[in-house]
Write an enzyme that holds these catalytic residues in place. Structure first.
Site, PDB file in Angstrom:
ATOM      1  N   ASP A   1     -48.540 -51.493  18.516  1.00 34.74           N
ATOM      2  CA  ASP A   1     -49.627 -52.244  19.127  1.00 34.74           C
ATOM      3  C   ASP A   1     -49.081 -53.608  19.532  1.00 34.74           C
ATOM      4  O   ASP A   1     -48.648 -54.374  18.669  1.00 34.74           O
ATOM      5  CB  ASP A   1     -50.771 -52.419  18.134  1.00 34.74           C
ATOM      6  CG  ASP A   1     -51.185 -51.094  17.484  1.00 34.74           C
ATOM      7  OD1 ASP A   1     -51.110 -50.068  18.185  1.00 34.74           O
ATOM      8  OD2 ASP A   1     -51.556 -51.111  16.308  1.00 34.74           O
TER       9      ASP A   1
ATOM     10  N   ASP B   1     -62.479 -45.203  15.180  1.00 29.93           N
ATOM     11  CA  ASP B   1     -61.988 -46.283  14.322  1.00 29.93           C
ATOM     12  C   ASP B   1     -62.965 -46.482  13.176  1.00 29.93           C
ATOM     13  O   ASP B   1     -64.187 -46.583  13.408  1.00 29.93           O
ATOM     14  CB  ASP B   1     -61.839 -47.580  15.113  1.00 29.93           C
ATOM     15  CG  ASP B   1     -60.657 -47.540  16.079  1.00 29.93           C
ATOM     16  OD1 ASP B   1     -59.899 -46.548  16.051  1.00 29.93           O
ATOM     17  OD2 ASP B   1     -60.501 -48.498  16.858  1.00 29.93           O
TER      18      ASP B   1
END
Length: 254
Positions: A131, A8
């Site tokens: 998500d 990330d």
């Protein structure tokens, strides 16, 4: 079940968030060095997310992404990339750069026609990134804009929008478990397998080899389908798992 080693990106560094909270961030340094580490350890897929772009919609780590993709290409490793990709031309540019699969999240929820169009233009090369958080009644709701907003749709309604389109996968992340090392949302993942015929990649909560073994054995109660893959981030960067043992755990029956 394929292993996706996660990187990330935020403010130029490799980071991990806890439960999608940008105020609860751990910095793991140079993301290109982390990619090299995963590649050297045997990873076959890297799952890269531009967290800054996920909120703003403007890619902010182009040079880092290009370096990671180039290193991966030299060793036959595939890169899956998401975060802030909201236009068809962005998908085209990333695929031309050498990204193997582009993940659409907010774009999928806000412009499903565009998302289906690029999936049909590039069969298998576009993934849906969903998500989710659980509502008070237990219904799963996908989030948008870097996990900062609810979508107003349920996970089941969103998956119905994808039916018949050649998406390469659905990457589903339990936000409440992401970065927590507390174990994956097995019930949510089993429900997802029931809701869609697309390949499902699990994300969120993996903290141990036993978590991976449970995911590798997970089957849809309706179709007896297995997961196509799993994204692992914090457990790898913290050293709780290394890539080799994670790969072995993903194939307990091999």
């Amino acid at each position: 079940m394929e292993l996706f080693a996660a990187i990330d990106l935020r403010h130029g560094a490799a980071v991990r968030l806890s439960q999608g909270d940008y105020e609860r961030e751990q910095d793991y340094g140079d993301p290109v060095a982390l990619a090299d580490r995963f590649i050297d350890d045997g990873a076959r897929w890297l799952h890269v997310v531009d967290l800054d772009a996920a909120r703003s919609g403007a890619p902010t780590h182009q040079e880092v992404v290009e370096s990671i993709v180039a290193r991966a290409a030299r060793t036959g490793v595939s890169v899956e990339l998401g975060g802030g990709i909201r236009r068809a031309e962005q998908v085209e540019l990333l695929l031309a750069l050498g990204v193997r699969r582009v993940v659409l999240g907010t774009a999928l929820l806000e412009d499903p026609g565009m998302a289906r169009g690029v999936a049909e233009e590039h069969p298998g090369a576009v993934a849906a990134g969903l998500d989710y958080r659980a509502r008070d009644d237990g219904t799963l709701e996908p989030a948008t804009r870097g996990w900062t907003r609810g979508s107003g749709r349920t996970l089941e309604e969103t998956l119905a929008l994808l039916a018949g389109a050649p998406f390469g996968a659905v990457v589903v992340t339990s936000i409440e478990r992401d970065g927590m090392l507390s174990g994956p949302d097995l019930a949510g993942l089993r429900a997802t397998l029931d809701m869609t015929e697309l390949p499902v990649v699990a994300s969120g909560g993996v903290g141990s080899r036993s978590d991976l073994a449970l995911l590798a054995q997970l089957r849809s109660s309706r179709h007896f389908r297995a997961l196509a893959g799993v994204v692992v981030g914090r457990a790898l960067v913290d050293g709780r798992l290394d890539v080799k043992e994670a790969l072995a755990a993903c194939r307990p029956f091999a």
